[in-house]
Design a protein around this motif. Structure first.
Motif, PDB file in Angstrom:
ATOM      1  N   HIS A 100       0.797  -1.225   0.000  1.00  0.00           N
ATOM      2  CA  HIS A 100       0.000   0.000   0.000  1.00  0.00           C
ATOM      3  C   HIS A 100       0.835   1.284   0.000  1.00  0.00           C
ATOM      4  CE1 HIS A 100      -4.157  -1.431   0.367  1.00  0.00           C
ATOM      5  NE2 HIS A 100      -3.606  -2.500   0.905  1.00  0.00           N
ATOM      6  N   VAL A 101       2.150   1.167  -0.049  1.00  0.00           N
ATOM      7  CA  VAL A 101       2.977   2.384  -0.103  1.00  0.00           C
ATOM      8  C   VAL A 101       3.569   2.613  -1.491  1.00  0.00           C
ATOM      9  CG1 VAL A 101       3.573   2.247   2.348  1.00  0.00           C
ATOM     10  CG2 VAL A 101       5.082   1.155   0.655  1.00  0.00           C
ATOM     11  N   LYS A 102       3.189   1.784  -2.448  1.00  0.00           N
ATOM     12  CA  LYS A 102       3.803   1.868  -3.767  1.00  0.00           C
ATOM     13  C   LYS A 102       3.386   3.111  -4.549  1.00  0.00           C
ATOM     14  CE  LYS A 102       4.413  -3.117  -4.399  1.00  0.00           C
ATOM     15  NZ  LYS A 102       4.076  -4.315  -5.223  1.00  0.00           N
ATOM     16  N   THR A 126       9.845   0.060   7.902  1.00  0.00           N
ATOM     17  CA  THR A 126      11.141  -0.610   7.822  1.00  0.00           C
ATOM     18  C   THR A 126      11.798  -0.384   6.459  1.00  0.00           C
ATOM     19  OG1 THR A 126      10.088  -2.624   7.029  1.00  0.00           O
ATOM     20  CG2 THR A 126      10.335  -2.380   9.422  1.00  0.00           C
ATOM     21  N   ALA A 127      13.012  -0.891   6.326  1.00  0.00           N
ATOM     22  CA  ALA A 127      13.738  -0.744   5.064  1.00  0.00           C
ATOM     23  C   ALA A 127      12.961  -1.394   3.919  1.00  0.00           C
ATOM     24  CB  ALA A 127      15.124  -1.372   5.191  1.00  0.00           C
ATOM     25  N   SER A 128      12.370  -2.539   4.157  1.00  0.00           N
ATOM     26  CA  SER A 128      11.626  -3.211   3.087  1.00  0.00           C
ATOM     27  C   SER A 128      10.393  -2.420   2.675  1.00  0.00           C
ATOM     28  CB  SER A 128      11.219  -4.622   3.535  1.00  0.00           C
ATOM     29  OG  SER A 128      10.404  -4.575   4.693  1.00  0.00           O
ATOM     30  N   VAL A 129       9.786  -1.694   3.634  1.00  0.00           N
ATOM     31  CA  VAL A 129       8.640  -0.835   3.311  1.00  0.00           C
ATOM     32  C   VAL A 129       9.104   0.383   2.521  1.00  0.00           C
ATOM     33  CG1 VAL A 129       6.843   0.657   4.285  1.00  0.00           C
ATOM     34  CG2 VAL A 129       7.268  -1.599   5.283  1.00  0.00           C
ATOM     35  N   ILE A 130      10.171   1.015   2.996  1.00  0.00           N
ATOM     36  CA  ILE A 130      10.689   2.210   2.332  1.00  0.00           C
ATOM     37  C   ILE A 130      11.148   1.881   0.908  1.00  0.00           C
ATOM     38  CG2 ILE A 130      12.520   3.960   2.409  1.00  0.00           C
ATOM     39  CD1 ILE A 130      12.406   3.700   5.499  1.00  0.00           C
ATOM     40  N   ALA A 131      11.667   0.683   0.710  1.00  0.00           N
ATOM     41  CA  ALA A 131      12.142   0.284  -0.620  1.00  0.00           C
ATOM     42  C   ALA A 131      11.023   0.261  -1.649  1.00  0.00           C
ATOM     43  CB  ALA A 131      12.803  -1.092  -0.533  1.00  0.00           C
ATOM     44  N   ALA A 183      16.132   5.300   4.915  1.00  0.00           N
ATOM     45  CA  ALA A 183      15.433   6.351   4.161  1.00  0.00           C
ATOM     46  C   ALA A 183      16.438   7.344   3.589  1.00  0.00           C
ATOM     47  CB  ALA A 183      14.435   7.064   5.067  1.00  0.00           C
ATOM     48  N   GLU A 184      17.420   7.725   4.400  1.00  0.00           N
ATOM     49  CA  GLU A 184      18.448   8.661   3.917  1.00  0.00           C
ATOM     50  C   GLU A 184      19.273   8.023   2.806  1.00  0.00           C
ATOM     51  OE1 GLU A 184      22.121  11.399   5.678  1.00  0.00           O
ATOM     52  OE2 GLU A 184      21.137   9.900   6.951  1.00  0.00           O
ATOM     53  N   LYS A 185      19.602   6.757   2.979  1.00  0.00           N
ATOM     54  CA  LYS A 185      20.381   6.050   1.958  1.00  0.00           C
ATOM     55  C   LYS A 185      19.631   5.996   0.642  1.00  0.00           C
ATOM     56  CE  LYS A 185      22.674   1.597   1.145  1.00  0.00           C
ATOM     57  NZ  LYS A 185      22.986   0.255   1.719  1.00  0.00           N
ATOM     58  N   ARG A 186      18.339   5.838   0.730  1.00  0.00           N
ATOM     59  CA  ARG A 186      17.504   5.746  -0.481  1.00  0.00           C
ATOM     60  C   ARG A 186      17.181   7.118  -1.056  1.00  0.00           C
ATOM     61  NH1 ARG A 186      12.016   3.943  -2.081  1.00  0.00           N
ATOM     62  NH2 ARG A 186      12.297   4.161  -4.314  1.00  0.00           N
TER      63      ARG A 186
END
Length: 300
Positions: free
Chosen positions: A209-211, A226-231, A254-257
């Motif tokens: 649902h975040v796509k 989490t990282a998998s959600v942010i990805a 999040a900052e890395k991405r």
């Protein structure tokens, strides 16, 4: 009225000014600690160093909204004095003395428990949390406007959690024309989201649902974004985390991405300190009045 009650207000921010005003009106005897740089002229109120307070006479201690640090330090914006809340200090107080703060931590819990004093966390109360959700929602709107280049109207917003803050935030963004979806776990919360004419989804399906969202607003004080959600989020997504520190977002990833993620606890005290202070002051006045009345009845 609080005539005859001795209250020590130790540290804090602009919200405490409203507490001082309210308790003055109710004729409480106030000792202010950590306010030596305060310019306001509060007649009949004594500014003191922490070692100058006679805690044997103190009926209530009001700490800052955030309580203490993990090493017991009390923060204040009105003094450079270093103040520490210790067991030794609290042991000096009468057994009926109550400690008030907005939230707590392991250190504060340990100190209060070891001394056997009552501790009231104001932000655990439904009334305080619901009132505070109003300036929180307004502050969140401000942050979204500042950190995006599109209108809220028509934006796709995901709110995580339908607690006291999440409900107000979701309703407010929907009223501004955002396309709001709300994630929750409990079936009754999912039903309430549907009743509010918003799009419900189970948090187990968060990654799906975040796509397509523009803004993600988290109110859950556990690792959820989490990282998998942010990805899975679009690169332009703005994350605003309203949960208490450290929040529920993987800020490092999040900052890395390259996704902007902002931790924003305590918004009421930032965007509307007067209103936030009045909310705390009114509830404190009720609690202190009830405590004083109970002690008077017990003496009869």
């Amino acid at each position: 009225m609080l005539t005859g009650m001795h209250v020590a207000i130790i540290g804090g921010d602009a919200r405490q000014l409203e507490v001082i005003r309210k308790l003055m009106e109710l004729d409480a005897r106030l000792s202010l600690v950590g306010f030596d740089q305060l310019d306001h002229g509060f007649a009949g109120v004594t500014k003191m160093k922490i070692h100058e307070v006679d805690f044997h006479e103190v009926d209530a201690i009001i700490l800052p909204v955030h309580g203490t640090s993990m090493d017991g330090e009390i923060q204040t914006v009105f003094s450079n004095e270093k103040m520490t809340f210790t067991e030794e200090l609290l042991r000096q107080t009468p057994m009926h003395c109550t400690v008030y703060s907005g939230i707590t931590n392991d250190y504060l819990d340990r100190v209060v428990k070891s001394v056997g004093r009552k501790h009231v966390q104001l932000f655990e109360r439904d009334d305080v949390a619901i009132y505070n959700s109003i300036p929180t929602a307004e502050g969140t709107i401000m942050m979204v406007i500042q950190h995006t280049d599109v209108t809220i109207h028509g934006s796709r917003v995901a709110v995580l959690g339908l607690g006291r803050v999440g409900m107000t935030v979701a309703r407010t963004f929907a009223a501004l024309g955002a396309k709001v979806k709300v994630g929750a776990r409990r079936s009754e919360h999912l039903a309430r989201i549907a009743e509010m004419a918003l799009e419900p989804f189970h948090l187990n399906d968060l990654e799906q649902h975040v796509k397509d969202i523009d803004v993600c607003i988290n109110t859950i004080p556990h690792p959820i974004v989490t990282a998998s959600v942010i990805a899975k989020m679009p690169a332009h997504t703005l994350i605003i985390d309203l949960a208490s520190k450290p929040g529920g977002t993987d800020f490092r990833y999040a900052e890395k991405r390259g996704i902007q993620a902002l931790l924003a606890p305590g918004l009421p005290g930032i965007v509307a300190p007067k209103t936030a202070g009045q909310i705390v002051a009114n509830v404190l006045a009720q609690l202190l009045s009830a405590d004083l009345k109970k002690r008077k009845e017990n003496k009869k």
